[in-house]
Design a protein around this motif. Structure first.
Motif, PDB file in Angstrom:
ATOM      1  N   TYR A  67     -18.050   6.364  32.821  1.00 58.67           N
ATOM      2  CA  TYR A  67     -18.919   7.217  32.009  1.00 58.67           C
ATOM      3  C   TYR A  67     -20.019   6.412  31.320  1.00 58.67           C
TER       4      TYR A  67
ATOM      5  N   ARG B 179     -22.764  10.957  34.538  1.00 57.12           N
ATOM      6  CA  ARG B 179     -21.486  11.271  33.884  1.00 57.12           C
ATOM      7  C   ARG B 179     -21.709  11.275  32.377  1.00 57.12           C
TER       8      ARG B 179
ATOM      9  N   HIS C 151     -19.306  15.432  35.267  1.00 55.62           N
ATOM     10  CA  HIS C 151     -20.150  14.780  36.264  1.00 55.62           C
ATOM     11  C   HIS C 151     -21.232  15.779  36.646  1.00 55.62           C
TER      12      HIS C 151
ATOM     13  N   GLN D  55     -14.493  16.628  34.807  1.00 63.91           N
ATOM     14  CA  GLN D  55     -13.665  15.568  35.388  1.00 63.91           C
ATOM     15  C   GLN D  55     -12.419  15.278  34.545  1.00 63.91           C
TER      16      GLN D  55
END
Length: 120
Positions: free
Chosen positions: A36, A42, A60, A69
């Motif tokens: 991330y 992300r 995402h 996610q």
């Protein structure tokens, strides 16, 4: 209250991510968080109560969709609607994109959608 992830939240987010099923199956929460931090598509959003980070959602972003996610809520704060509030917040922010789940988040999102349809 929903806030965007910043590096100062790192330790709190690592603690929350440790509650994910994948983390309990041996996937490193450090690796999850690093993805991330490194990949601009992300994003992490946090839920804060009384200045304490108690929830996290990771998405995402793609062209026409975004995938949830990861989602985790501190065990002491579960069943208070925090996970649903995080879902609603990202849906509102990415309203022009369709939301989808992953294998890890499918059951939770199904429960959220079921609850929403009961009140519609």
């Amino acid at each position: 209250m929903r806030i965007e992830y910043e590096p100062r939240h790192r330790e709190a987010v690592l603690r929350l991510l440790s509650h994910l099923p994948t983390a309990q199956q041996g996937v490193s929460v450090q690796q999850i968080l690093s993805a991330y931090e490194r990949q601009p598509e992300r994003r992490l959003y946090l839920w804060e109560e009384n200045e304490k980070v108690v929830g996290v959602i990771g998405i995402h972003i793609q062209k026409q969709t975004f995938a949830v996610q990861h989602i985790a809520v501190h065990p002491s704060f579960r069943n208070r609607g925090i996970g649903s509030a995080l879902i609603q917040a990202v849906q509102e922010e990415y309203v022009s994109q369709a939301m989808c789940s992953t294998q890890e988040t499918k059951d939770f999102l199904d429960r959220c959608w079921h609850k929403q349809s009961q009140f519609s």
